[in-house]
Design a protein around this motif. Structure first.
Motif, mmCIF file in Angstrom:
data_model
loop_
_atom_site.group_PDB
_atom_site.id
_atom_site.type_symbol
_atom_site.label_atom_id
_atom_site.label_comp_id
_atom_site.label_asym_id
_atom_site.label_seq_id
_atom_site.Cartn_x
_atom_site.Cartn_y
_atom_site.Cartn_z
ATOM 1 N N TYR A 143 0.835 -1.197 0.000
ATOM 2 C CA TYR A 143 0.000 0.000 0.000
ATOM 3 C C TYR A 143 0.876 1.255 0.000
ATOM 4 N N ARG A 144 1.941 1.235 0.777
ATOM 5 C CA ARG A 144 2.858 2.380 0.816
ATOM 6 C C ARG A 144 3.460 2.630 -0.562
ATOM 7 N N ILE A 145 3.807 1.565 -1.256
ATOM 8 C CA ILE A 145 4.378 1.721 -2.600
ATOM 9 C C ILE A 145 3.338 2.283 -3.555
ATOM 10 N N ALA A 146 2.127 1.759 -3.482
ATOM 11 C CA ALA A 146 1.063 2.208 -4.395
ATOM 12 C C ALA A 146 0.691 3.665 -4.152
ATOM 13 N N GLN A 147 0.740 4.095 -2.875
ATOM 14 C CA GLN A 147 0.359 5.469 -2.519
ATOM 15 C C GLN A 147 1.555 6.412 -2.424
ATOM 16 N N ASP A 148 2.732 5.917 -2.776
ATOM 17 C CA ASP A 148 3.969 6.697 -2.710
ATOM 18 C C ASP A 148 4.199 7.254 -1.299
ATOM 19 N N LEU A 149 4.109 6.367 -0.306
ATOM 20 C CA LEU A 149 4.352 6.750 1.073
ATOM 21 C C LEU A 149 5.740 6.295 1.509
ATOM 22 N N PRO A 150 6.380 7.024 2.404
ATOM 23 C CA PRO A 150 7.687 6.589 2.916
ATOM 24 C C PRO A 150 7.553 5.272 3.667
ATOM 25 N N SER A 151 8.655 4.558 3.820
ATOM 26 C CA SER A 151 8.638 3.330 4.602
ATOM 27 C C SER A 151 8.337 3.667 6.056
ATOM 28 N N TYR A 152 7.909 2.676 6.818
ATOM 29 C CA TYR A 152 7.438 2.951 8.179
ATOM 30 C C TYR A 152 8.553 3.464 9.073
ATOM 31 N N ASP A 153 9.827 3.157 8.726
ATOM 32 C CA ASP A 153 10.952 3.578 9.569
ATOM 33 C C ASP A 153 11.605 4.870 9.098
ATOM 34 N N ALA A 154 11.006 5.538 8.104
ATOM 35 C CA ALA A 154 11.550 6.816 7.632
ATOM 36 C C ALA A 154 11.223 7.916 8.647
ATOM 37 N N THR A 155 12.167 8.806 8.855
ATOM 38 C CA THR A 155 11.953 9.913 9.788
ATOM 39 C C THR A 155 11.218 11.046 9.081
ATOM 40 N N MET A 156 10.045 11.386 9.615
ATOM 41 C CA MET A 156 9.251 12.486 9.074
ATOM 42 C C MET A 156 9.483 13.723 9.940
ATOM 43 N N ILE A 157 9.057 14.863 9.443
ATOM 44 C CA ILE A 157 9.274 16.094 10.202
ATOM 45 C C ILE A 157 8.529 16.061 11.536
ATOM 46 N N SER A 158 7.391 15.382 11.574
ATOM 47 C CA SER A 158 6.638 15.290 12.826
ATOM 48 C C SER A 158 7.429 14.542 13.885
ATOM 49 N N GLU A 159 8.081 13.451 13.503
ATOM 50 C CA GLU A 159 8.893 12.691 14.444
ATOM 51 C C GLU A 159 10.133 13.482 14.850
ATOM 52 N N HIS A 160 10.692 14.194 13.878
ATOM 53 C CA HIS A 160 11.846 15.042 14.163
ATOM 54 C C HIS A 160 11.491 16.112 15.189
ATOM 55 N N MET A 161 10.321 16.728 15.036
ATOM 56 C CA MET A 161 9.912 17.772 15.969
ATOM 57 C C MET A 161 9.607 17.200 17.349
ATOM 58 N N GLU A 162 9.026 16.025 17.395
ATOM 59 C CA GLU A 162 8.744 15.385 18.691
ATOM 60 C C GLU A 162 10.042 15.139 19.449
ATOM 61 N N MET A 163 11.035 14.617 18.743
ATOM 62 C CA MET A 163 12.340 14.380 19.366
ATOM 63 C C MET A 163 13.004 15.690 19.764
ATOM 64 N N SER A 164 12.889 16.703 18.908
ATOM 65 C CA SER A 164 13.529 17.994 19.171
ATOM 66 C C SER A 164 12.913 18.689 20.382
ATOM 67 N N ILE A 165 11.593 18.584 20.531
ATOM 68 C CA ILE A 165 10.926 19.183 21.692
ATOM 69 C C ILE A 165 11.435 18.551 22.973
ATOM 70 N N THR A 166 11.505 17.222 22.997
ATOM 71 C CA THR A 166 11.990 16.515 24.181
ATOM 72 C C THR A 166 13.423 16.913 24.515
ATOM 73 N N LEU A 167 14.277 16.935 23.504
ATOM 74 C CA LEU A 167 15.680 17.284 23.712
ATOM 75 C C LEU A 167 15.821 18.733 24.170
ATOM 76 N N THR A 168 15.073 19.630 23.550
ATOM 77 C CA THR A 168 15.143 21.044 23.908
ATOM 78 C C THR A 168 14.706 21.278 25.345
ATOM 79 N N ILE A 169 13.632 20.633 25.754
ATOM 80 C CA ILE A 169 13.120 20.809 27.111
ATOM 81 C C ILE A 169 14.131 20.324 28.143
ATOM 82 N N VAL A 170 14.753 19.186 27.878
ATOM 83 C CA VAL A 170 15.763 18.661 28.813
ATOM 84 C C VAL A 170 16.917 19.640 28.966
ATOM 85 N N MET A 171 17.434 20.145 27.847
ATOM 86 C CA MET A 171 18.572 21.058 27.896
ATOM 87 C C MET A 171 18.196 22.386 28.551
#
Length: 312
Positions: A85-113
C-alpha cells in the motif's frame, strides 16, 4: 519593567548565556544531522520505493521461513499488504523519519537542555551577587528589595522561554531542510483492508506539561540559591530532583505521604504517552500540589531576601 530590562542586559553581557544558547542549537543540529545521515532516505519517489521494496523482501523471506506459527504468518502477511500500500500510494517506509517525528524528538531534547541550563541560571543569578559582593551596591539603591528579586526571577524565566523558542524555531527549520514534510501516517489492517490514518502529535501539550515541571525546578533552584548563597548547592539539588525525581518517586510510591511530595506530582507525567508513577493521582490534584509548593518556595525566598542582613 526597567529592573527586568537591566537584569536582561546584564545576563546577555555574560558569555554563559550565549554559550548555553549555542549549545542548545548545536546539539539540535548534531542530533538532526545524525538522524538524517543514518536514517532512511525518503526525499524522492525512487528512494521511497527502494526502502519499501527492501522491507517487502525482508517480510517475504520471513514469511517463507520454515516452522513459522500461523499468527506470525498473519503478521507478515499484514506487513506485506501495508508495505505494498505504501508503494502504491507513494508513502515513505514505516521507519523513515518524518518532520513530525523530528519535531517530537527535538521538543523533548530542547526541554531537557533548557531545564538544565535555566536551573543553572536560577541558582546563580542571586548567589553570584553575594559571591562577588555586588549585592551591596544593588541594595543601596532606593528600590524595594522584592522588586529586585522579582526582576531576577522574571529574567530567568524569560531566558528559559528565549531558549525554548529559539530551539524550536531552529529545529523546525532543520526539519524542513532535512526531512520529509508530508504528514506522518499510520497503517492498519481492518477486515482485510489497509486503513490509513494521519498521525497527530500533541506538540503543545508536550511543551506545556514539561514547562510546568521546569518552572517548579526553577523556583526551587532560585530559592536554594537565594537562601544559601551557593549556586553549587542549588544546582546540585535541583538537577538531582530534575534527573532523579522519577527514580526517587518509584522508591517512595508505596508510602501514603508520597502523593504530597512535589516531584512525585511532576506535571510532565500527564503529558501524552506518560502516566503518574503513583496510582490514583489526577492532574487536578497534582496541579494543586504544585501551586502550593510554588507559593511556599516563593514566600520563603522573598521573605528571607527582604529580611536578610547584608553585611558582606
Amino acid at each position: 519593567m526597567q529592573y527586568v530590562k537591566n537584569e536582561w542586559i546584564k545576563m546577555w553581557s555574560q558569555k554563559n548565556a550565549w554559550i548555553m544558547l549555542g549549545l542548545v542549537l548545536a546539539l539540535l543540529a548534531f542530533v538532526s544531522g545524525m538522524n538524517k545521515y543514518y536514517g532512511v532516505d525518503s526525499d524522492t519517489k525512487e528512494a521511497r520505493i527502494e526502502a519499501n521494496e527492501n522491507w517487502l523482501t525482508h517480510y517475504n523471506e520471513m514469511l517463507n521461513a520454515e516452522g513459522m506459527a500461523e499468527e506470525d504468518k498473519q503478521y507478515y502477511q499484514d506487513e506485506i499488504a501495508m508495505t505494498e500500500y505504501r508503494i502504491a500510494q507513494d508513502l515513505p517506509s514505516y521507519d523513515a523519519t518524518m518532520i513530525s517525528e523530528h519535531m517530537e524528538m527535538s521538543i523533548t531534547l530542547t526541554i531537557v537542555m533548557i531545564s538544565i541550563f535555566t536551573v543553572v541560571i536560577a541558582a546563580g543569578i542571586v548567589s553570584s551577587e553575594f559571591g562577588t559582593g555586588t549585592i551591596k551596591m544593588l541594595l543601596t539603591r532606593p528600590v524595594a528589595r522584592w522588586k529586585i528579586l522579582l526582576s531576577k526571577l522574571v529574567t530567568t524565566i524569560l531566558y528559559g522561554l528565549t531558549l525554548m523558542v529559539s530551539g524550536l524555531i531552529f529545529a523546525y527549520i532543520l526539519g524542513i531542510i532535512l526531512f520529509n514534510t508530508d504528514p506522518a501516517v499510520s497503517l492498519s489492517i481492518v477486515n482485510g483492508q489497509v486503513m490509513e490514518e494521519t498521525v497527530k502529535i500533541p506538540y503543545l501539550e508536550m511543551i506545556l506539561y514539561s514547562a510546568g515541571s521546569t518552572l517548579m525546578t526553577i523556583l526551587f533552584a532560585f530559592m536554594i540559591g537565594t537562601i544559601f548563597g551557593s549556586s553549587t548547592l542549588a544546582v546540585s539539588l535541583s538537577l538531582f530532583i530534575l534527573l532523579m525525581g522519577s527514580t526517587a518517586t518509584m522508591f517512595i510510591a508505596q508510602y501514603d505521604f508520597a502523593k504530597y511530595i512535589w516531584f512525585a506530582n511532576d506535571l510532565s507525567f500527564y503529558a501524552p504517552g506518560s502516566m503518574p508513577l503513583i496510582e490514583g493521582l489526577t492532574f487536578t490534584f497534582s496541579l494543586i500540589v504544585n501551586i502550593v509548593y510554588a507559593i511556599v518556595f516563593l514566600a520563603i525566598t522573598f521573605i528571607y531576601f527582604m529580611k536578610r542582613d547584608i553585611t558582606a
